[in-house]
Design a protein around this motif. Structure first.
Motif, PDB file in Angstrom:
ATOM      1  N   LYS A 225       0.828  -1.208   0.000  1.00 19.79           N
ATOM      2  CA  LYS A 225       0.000   0.000   0.000  1.00 19.79           C
ATOM      3  C   LYS A 225       0.867   1.265   0.000  1.00 19.79           C
ATOM      4  O   LYS A 225       0.613   2.202  -0.742  1.00 19.79           O
ATOM      5  CB  LYS A 225      -0.899  -0.038   1.238  1.00 19.79           C
ATOM      6  CG  LYS A 225      -1.522   1.291   1.632  1.00 19.79           C
ATOM      7  CD  LYS A 225      -2.946   1.405   1.143  1.00 19.79           C
ATOM      8  CE  LYS A 225      -3.504   2.758   1.541  1.00 19.79           C
ATOM      9  NZ  LYS A 225      -4.525   3.228   0.630  1.00 19.79           N
ATOM     10  N   GLN A 226       1.890   1.262   0.856  1.00 18.40           N
ATOM     11  CA  GLN A 226       2.689   2.491   0.988  1.00 18.40           C
ATOM     12  C   GLN A 226       3.866   2.544   0.033  1.00 18.40           C
ATOM     13  O   GLN A 226       4.522   3.559  -0.061  1.00 18.40           O
ATOM     14  CB  GLN A 226       3.181   2.611   2.433  1.00 18.40           C
ATOM     15  CG  GLN A 226       2.060   2.686   3.446  1.00 18.40           C
ATOM     16  CD  GLN A 226       2.570   2.881   4.863  1.00 18.40           C
ATOM     17  OE1 GLN A 226       3.611   2.363   5.224  1.00 18.40           O
ATOM     18  NE2 GLN A 226       1.817   3.630   5.651  1.00 18.40           N
ATOM     19  N   LYS A 227       4.121   1.469  -0.662  1.00 13.57           N
ATOM     20  CA  LYS A 227       5.249   1.335  -1.595  1.00 13.57           C
ATOM     21  C   LYS A 227       6.580   1.433  -0.851  1.00 13.57           C
ATOM     22  O   LYS A 227       6.692   2.071   0.191  1.00 13.57           O
ATOM     23  CB  LYS A 227       5.181   2.381  -2.706  1.00 13.57           C
ATOM     24  CG  LYS A 227       3.917   2.288  -3.547  1.00 13.57           C
ATOM     25  CD  LYS A 227       4.046   3.101  -4.820  1.00 13.57           C
ATOM     26  CE  LYS A 227       2.855   2.879  -5.723  1.00 13.57           C
ATOM     27  NZ  LYS A 227       1.738   3.765  -5.416  1.00 13.57           N
ATOM     28  N   HIS A 228       7.579   0.772  -1.431  1.00 12.14           N
ATOM     29  CA  HIS A 228       8.877   0.670  -0.768  1.00 12.14           C
ATOM     30  C   HIS A 228       9.599   2.010  -0.787  1.00 12.14           C
ATOM     31  O   HIS A 228       9.437   2.800  -1.703  1.00 12.14           O
ATOM     32  CB  HIS A 228       9.730  -0.391  -1.474  1.00 12.14           C
ATOM     33  CG  HIS A 228      10.728  -1.025  -0.573  1.00 12.14           C
ATOM     34  ND1 HIS A 228      11.830  -0.358  -0.112  1.00 12.14           N
ATOM     35  CD2 HIS A 228      10.789  -2.268  -0.043  1.00 12.14           C
ATOM     36  CE1 HIS A 228      12.526  -1.168   0.662  1.00 12.14           C
ATOM     37  NE2 HIS A 228      11.921  -2.329   0.729  1.00 12.14           N
ATOM     38  N   THR A 229      10.406   2.218   0.262  1.00 13.86           N
ATOM     39  CA  THR A 229      11.285   3.404   0.258  1.00 13.86           C
ATOM     40  C   THR A 229      12.424   3.185  -0.725  1.00 13.86           C
ATOM     41  O   THR A 229      12.673   2.072  -1.164  1.00 13.86           O
ATOM     42  CB  THR A 229      11.896   3.611   1.649  1.00 13.86           C
ATOM     43  OG1 THR A 229      12.460   2.367   2.060  1.00 13.86           O
ATOM     44  CG2 THR A 229      10.857   4.059   2.644  1.00 13.86           C
ATOM     45  N   GLN A 230      13.138   4.267  -1.073  1.00 11.99           N
ATOM     46  CA  GLN A 230      14.282   4.119  -1.965  1.00 11.99           C
ATOM     47  C   GLN A 230      15.377   5.091  -1.556  1.00 11.99           C
ATOM     48  O   GLN A 230      15.115   6.114  -0.920  1.00 11.99           O
ATOM     49  CB  GLN A 230      13.867   4.373  -3.413  1.00 11.99           C
ATOM     50  CG  GLN A 230      13.273   5.762  -3.624  1.00 11.99           C
ATOM     51  CD  GLN A 230      12.702   5.938  -5.020  1.00 11.99           C
ATOM     52  OE1 GLN A 230      12.898   5.096  -5.876  1.00 11.99           O
ATOM     53  NE2 GLN A 230      11.993   7.026  -5.234  1.00 11.99           N
TER      54      GLN A 230
END
Lengths: 495, 323
Positions: A225-230
């Protein structure tokens, strides 16, 4: 065929739109992002090998006479739990492999959680909007430690039995309710009415795994839902994700990784002996073995118990065993509270209410990095303190000296670690952006006028990393027609 | 997953087969495919090997080796395929803010406070009854959940129970015969100086709370004066050189099993508490705070060891109700 079956399902469940989004999900690439995957895959392996073990293990303290193939134990009176643990190791094909792989997987599970958590901490991945997932993660760590303890207690061997005895005494040390809690959990005064093995079994195979599965689903659901950090990089902003698609690239790599990490666990299970319960013998409350350390994730608790001074408060008709209650109840309680609360402690400190999808480099947040290093140093030092007896033997030192060494080192080392880490971070940050990049050789040249000058050598292959601009993931690919040969030519989209 | 980025609505971006985003990372895809294939073949053979080793009931090492090779081979092959032969991009996906719009937030708050609040205000009786009922249910459901699990600990030293429900009680009584774990009665000539034995009251062999460590500090005869213990009120307890202490460590209840004869110390192997046997087992080092309780011992007319009373305090680790 695929089209037809998808249609059939989509008519009923409407999965096409969300499913497409899911397959198109972009995963940023960094080696440190796979640490959590190790935890996930060792948990899957724990479930699989655990189901296998539960088919043979008998959760009963009932005494029987052993009649298996392990000769030294034949004819002895042992509990069914212990007998079945030995039998499933020797009399069931692949039983020993599964049992040892299960034990190794538990150690790897908690190890990878710890390392994954350190990555999340030092890169600031727990910041808004990911505080929930941090809480879920810490909860799984606690449950994992609890289940590890319950699990290695089940064989009813001499080593783990001593651990259960210590656990009962720790519960006893809790003020006001301690003896009640202990009596309820054990069904009476230690060693209880024979219920502790079946109760541990139910908690170990049913309650805690169910909780972990639920939290794991939440952990991964929030990730989707929040998508991965990068990490920051070319074209990467707070508002996008740059990387490879879920299908097929990420799926292929992560499936391969599942196989690889499972393989390593099985190889450890087959070649590196762990918890040989047949050598320890059946637990008897009046027997004990020398130089016994718990599994690594319990070591820090044992170390804290060892270095604690002998403070026991007695007064007003009550006893408060501070030398047990402080290191074994208050200390871990404090550590886990700090861990849980860290995202909120940090925002209270920094007043930072922004979304953060780009990760920090640890050096850019010297205070957080130093705090993390201090915490890790503290835990590492109490962990080492759990082997005071082994260290004293190994270095031929008096036990007293080793103990006093740790009594000083444990509280002092985090302060030193904090100071050093802070200084190193600040210095690295001030050193500039090109720190850590490969240096170009300088070539000394003589000019026509006889002057000597230096200039950088020509770039070598690998010096400059060329990264393409990120594009949205295409679904439809052109057939390579002749008109495509010229760059910038019209591209035909096939629908 | 509902927050779909705009590329699904608008025309999809085209990509050509020669687009560098779709090119494999491998410089020589053919060779990479060969290596991946070889790896998968090794994996395939590894799994066949596992089947075979299982069939012939080979050792754990062979099972692990074949299974490991199978999984490593197949895994490495798939990873090579994914990493070097599949499109690496980089591709980009937009993020969207998680928060709803301000009117949406207000609307949800309003539903809870206004619609919900109205219902509660209008039916205060029902609200109160429901809350009270739930609270009572919550409390009474704890009875079977917690209270059924075990007996309550006996309240004080006075209410002697069995060792099963009391932290104060052991099965040592005045005159209890001192026996070993296999039920043999201990006689006065069983131990030499420095000898150690774990003993129980007869009939309770192996019971956790009753374990006592019996040490002979000197070989004294029946007519010798008792061995002098440097503990107030217990100086005469070393009858014929024998002393007996509870074997439960006062720190965490481990059996204090290591006796160092030269220093006359008992060491707990768990957390290295050290007790001075000669001085009534007072803790000299480590985390334990209290001495090991001492059991008075006597020798009967037939030379058998008997308890000359019982422990005058609770054995084992400390707990809140302990006076």
């Amino acid at each position: 065929m695929i089209d037809k079956s998808l249609r059939w399902i989509d008519d009923r469940l409407g999965i096409a739109k969300g499913g497409r989004t899911f397959l198109d999900k972009i995963f940023p690439d960094h080696w440190s992002f796979m640490l959590g995957e190790i935890a996930l895959y060792s948990f899957i392996l724990l479930l699989a090998t655990g189901v296998f073990l539960s088919l043979y293990y008998v959760p009963s303290a009932h005494e029987i006479v052993y009649h298996g193939t392990y000769v030294p134990l034949q004819g002895q009176r042992v509990s069914e739990a212990y007998a079945s643990s030995v039998s499933l190791s020797f009399d069931v094909r692949t039983g020993l492999l599964m049992r040892q792989a299960h034990h190794w997987a538990a150690d790897i599970f908690l190890g990878s959680i710890a390392v994954h958590m350190a990555r999340v901490f030092f890169t600031g991945a727990f910041r808004k909007p990911r505080e929930f997932n941090w809480l879920v993660g810490v909860s799984m760590l606690i449950l994992g430690i609890v289940n590890g303890f319950l699990g290695y207690s089940l064989p009813d061997d001499l080593v783990s039995g001593t651990g259960i005895r210590i656990a009962f005494s720790i519960i006893e040390s809790i003020p006001v309710v301690g003896s009640y809690l202990g009596f309820f959990l054990f069904g009476g005064n230690y060693p209880g009415s024979g219920v502790i093995i079946p109760r541990f079994f139910t908690i170990h195979v049913l309650i805690v795994p169910a909780l972990i599965v639920g939290l794991l689903a939440a952990h991964l659901g929030l990730l989707v839902k929040q998508k991965h950090t990068q990490f920051p990089g070319k074209g990467r902003t707070e508002k996008n994700v740059v990387g490879t698609p879920m299908f097929p690239t990420f799926i292929a790599k992560t499936t391969g990784f599942l196989f690889m990490s499972t393989a390593v666990t099985f190889l450890l299970g087959g070649f590196a002996q762990i918890n040989p319960v047949w050598q320890f013998g059946q637990y008897q409350p009046y027997q004990i073995s020398y130089a016994v350390q718990p599994d690594w994730y319990m070591g820090w608790l044992d170390g804290a118990l060892r270095i604690m001074p002998s403070w026991e408060w007695v007064g007003w008709g009550h006893t408060l065993p501070l030398m047990v209650f402080l290191p074994a109840v208050v200390f871990p309680g404090l550590i886990f509270t700090i861990l849980m609360a860290w995202p909120f402690i940090e925002t209270a400190w920094t007043k930072d209410r922004e979304y953060h999808n780009l990760l920090d480099r640890p050096r850019d947040r010297p205070k957080r990095t130093a705090a993390g290093a201090a915490m890790l140093t503290l835990l590492l030092m109490v962990f080492f303190a759990s082997s005071t007896d082994v260290l004293a033997n190994f270095f031929q030192l008096p036990l007293e000296a080793v103990l006093w060494f740790f009594r000083f080192v444990v509280p002092l080392s985090p302060i030193v670690a904090y100071y050093l880490t802070y200084k190193i971070c600040v210095e690295m940050r001030e050193a500039g952006e090109d720190v850590g990049e490969r240096k170009r050789a300088l070539v000394v040249k003589r000019t026509a006028e006889g002057e000597y000058i230096t200039e950088p050598s020509l770039p070598r292959p690998g010096d400059g990393h060329v990264e393409l601009d990120a594009i949205p993931l295409p679904t439809f690919i052109d057939t390579a027609g002749p008109e495509l040969a010229t760059p910038g030519g019209v591209r035909r989209v096939i629908r | 997953m509902s927050d779909r980025d705009p590329i699904v609505e608008g025309p999809l971006p085209p990509a050509a087969l020669d687009d560098p985003h779709l090119q494999p990372l491998a410089k020589n895809p053919g060779r990479t495919e060969g290596i991946a294939a070889l790896s998968m073949i090794v994996g395939f053979l590894g799994f066949l090997g596992f089947g075979f080793t299982y069939w012939i009931n080979a050792s754990t090492q062979w099972l692990a080796l074949t299974l490991g090779i199978g999984m490593l081979g197949l895994g490495a092959g798939v990873i090579a395929w994914g990493k070097y032969l599949m499109p690496q991009g980089p591709f980009v996906e937009e993020r969207h803010d998680f928060h709803s719009t301000e009117p949406e937030r207000k609307a949800m708050t309003a539903v809870i406070t206004e619609r919900g609040g109205m219902v509660i205000k209008r039916r205060k009786l029902l609200t109160g009854l429901f809350a009270a009922g739930s609270a009572v249910m919550g409390v009474v459901l704890l009875f079977p959940l917690i209270r059924s699990l075990g007996p309550k600990p006996a309240k004080s030293e006075q209410t002697f129970g069995t060792t099963d429900n009391s932290l104060y009680t052991t099965n040592w009584r005045q005159g209890s015969l001192v026996t070993t774990v296999d039920g043999r009665q201990v006689r006065v000539d069983d131990l030499q100086t420095g000898g150690v034995l774990t003993v129980f009251p007869r009939g309770h062999e192996g019971a956790s709370a009753d374990q006592v460590i019996l040490i002979r500090l000197a070989e004294l005869g029946p007519n010798d004066p008792p061995y002098q213990i440097e503990a107030p009120g217990k100086t005469e307890w070393g009858v014929q050189g024998y002393v007996a202490y509870s074997k439960l460590c006062t720190h965490l209840g481990c059996p204090v099993g290591l006796y160092q004869q030269q220093t006359q110390q008992l060491v707990c192997p768990c957390h290295q508490s050290i007790f001075n046997v000669n001085a009534g087992c007072v803790p000299e080092f480590g985390p334990a705070a209290r001495p090991l309780p001492m059991l008075p011992i006597t020798v009967d007319s037939q030379g058998r060891l008997r308890a000359n009373g019982t422990f005058n305090e609770a054995v084992g680790p400390g707990f809140w109700e302990r006076p």
